[in-house]
Design an enzyme around this catalytic site. Structure first.
Site, mmCIF file in Angstrom:
data_model
loop_
_atom_site.group_PDB
_atom_site.id
_atom_site.type_symbol
_atom_site.label_atom_id
_atom_site.label_comp_id
_atom_site.label_asym_id
_atom_site.label_seq_id
_atom_site.Cartn_x
_atom_site.Cartn_y
_atom_site.Cartn_z
ATOM 1 N N HIS A 3 -14.304 -4.525 -3.164
ATOM 2 C CA HIS A 3 -14.638 -3.871 -4.422
ATOM 3 C C HIS A 3 -15.283 -4.890 -5.364
ATOM 4 C CE1 HIS A 3 -11.197 -0.764 -3.677
ATOM 5 N NE2 HIS A 3 -12.285 -0.488 -2.973
ATOM 6 N N MET B 106 -5.374 -3.130 -5.817
ATOM 7 C CA MET B 106 -4.644 -2.091 -6.525
ATOM 8 C C MET B 106 -5.087 -0.712 -6.047
ATOM 9 S SD MET B 106 -4.382 -1.375 -10.646
ATOM 10 C CE MET B 106 -5.758 -0.241 -10.747
#
Length: 358
Positions: free
Chosen positions: A203, A296
């Protein structure tokens, strides 16, 4: 969290300060406690009220952001999200910031329509929350080398894309978010050069994935590049997802290829780990190895489960070594990982689990 995440914005642009404050204060879990126009003002604000997370511009007067970040990490390691422009050398400086200890890197807001505003809101708020959750994890190279069981192949200066036939039908997939850049670097520097082709979703904004691939290419003996449309996936080569697009694995004319698609966010991300993992679930499981690293949220967990059920080898990073134990935790909750391991164990498994090259 029971209390709000306290954020200090460090940026010399008043308009950026106002934009970020407006975006972050809309989230009920975040509170902007102040703004600073340069690192010296930031030090004064930190002394007044200790923030949980700092957003940091790289280009600033009096002291540049990288110098301040280096000093901060040594003296008071508060989680930092770098918010950078993309002009000139900023993408390379963004990579330097990650090496210095920044948790995340985000581009400065360029908002021209409601869709862009919503995507940016998701990216920046998720980055703040993930950074607030992160632990200070460092993999010491000395300890790593003493723990490696399989010697790394050091033939020549660089893998020149030799046709390692035994591994041509196999592919390795890796997904990561917060804390993943360091782990991915460690893995690629210490694995054999004759392993199957590797596709990686980290990401990261699209403005920085090219620099990330370039950095990894310099650090390792593997050929590492930012994935391009229809790239043939070759053994001993690594393809980093372009941060503007989802990356999928397809097969045409008997060869694996990269497919890029700028479709909507999946699990709040583009590129999404699930998109990559799910795309590979239609191939014979015995040919696929998928690894889900720190980050996360839940991205990648569903895809890892489908790969597991298709017979693929699936691994997830363990809690102790994860900067944020979110994505791998969800994978383990779903019983999607056959092996839970730290980065050294993952390296050892990769080095010992595939046929040696011919």
């Amino acid at each position: 969290m029971n209390r709000k995440i306290k954020v200090l914005i460090v940026d010399d642009s008043v308009s950026v300060q106002k934009t970020l404050t407006g975006i972050l204060n809309q989230d009920h879990e975040i509170e902007v406690i102040g703004c600073a126009s340069d690192p010296y003002e930031a030090v004064s604000k930190i002394a007044q009220s200790l923030p949980d997370v700092i957003t940091l511009d790289i280009e600033m007067p009096r002291m540049d952001g990288l110098t301040f970040l280096g000093k901060l990490m040594k003296q008071h390691p508060i989680p930092v999200v770098v918010i950078s422009s993309v002009a000139g050398e900023s993408s390379e400086k963004g990579m330097q910031a990650l090496k210095l200890g920044a948790k995340e890197i985000i581009t400065k807001p360029r908002l021209s329509n409601p869709e862009q505003l919503e995507e940016y809101r998701i990216r920046i708020t998720d980055a703040i929350k993930a950074s607030a959750m992160s632990e200070k994890i460092h993999i010491k190279s000395s300890g790593l080398q003493s723990s490696l069981k399989i010697p790394v192949i050091q033939e020549g200066e660089k893998n020149r894309g030799l046709p390692f036939k035994q591994n041509a039908e196999k592919v390795i997939l890796i997904g990561a978010s917060t804390g993943g850049t360091e782990v991915i670097s460690t893995i690629l520097k210490n694995i054999r050069i004759d392993l199957p082709g590797i596709l990686i979703v980290q990401h990261m904004p699209g403005e920085f994935t090219g620099s990330f691939a370039s950095r990894l290419n310099k650090e390792s003996k593997l050929n590492v590049k930012e994935a391009e449309q229809n790239d043939i996936v070759l053994p001993g080569n690594v393809y980093i997802a372009n941060g503007f697009n989802h990356l999928s694995l397809i097969r045409e004319n008997g060869k694996y290829r990269c497919k890029l698609e700028m479709s909507p966010l999946v699990n709040r991300h583009r590129p999404s780990v699930d998109v990559l993992f799910l795309s590979a679930s239609r191939f014979p499981g015995k040919n696929i190895t998928a690894i889900l690293l720190t980050g996360m949220g839940t991205d990648g967990a569903k895809g890892l489960l489908e790969l597991y059920e298709a017979g693929a080898m699936t691994l997830a990073q363990d809690e102790k070594s994860s900067a944020v134990y979110g994505m791998p935790r969800e994978a383990n909750r779903l019983n999607a990982a056959k092996i839970t391991a730290n980065p050294v164990e993952i390296i050892n498994w990769l080095n010992s689990s595939f046929s040696k090259h011919e």
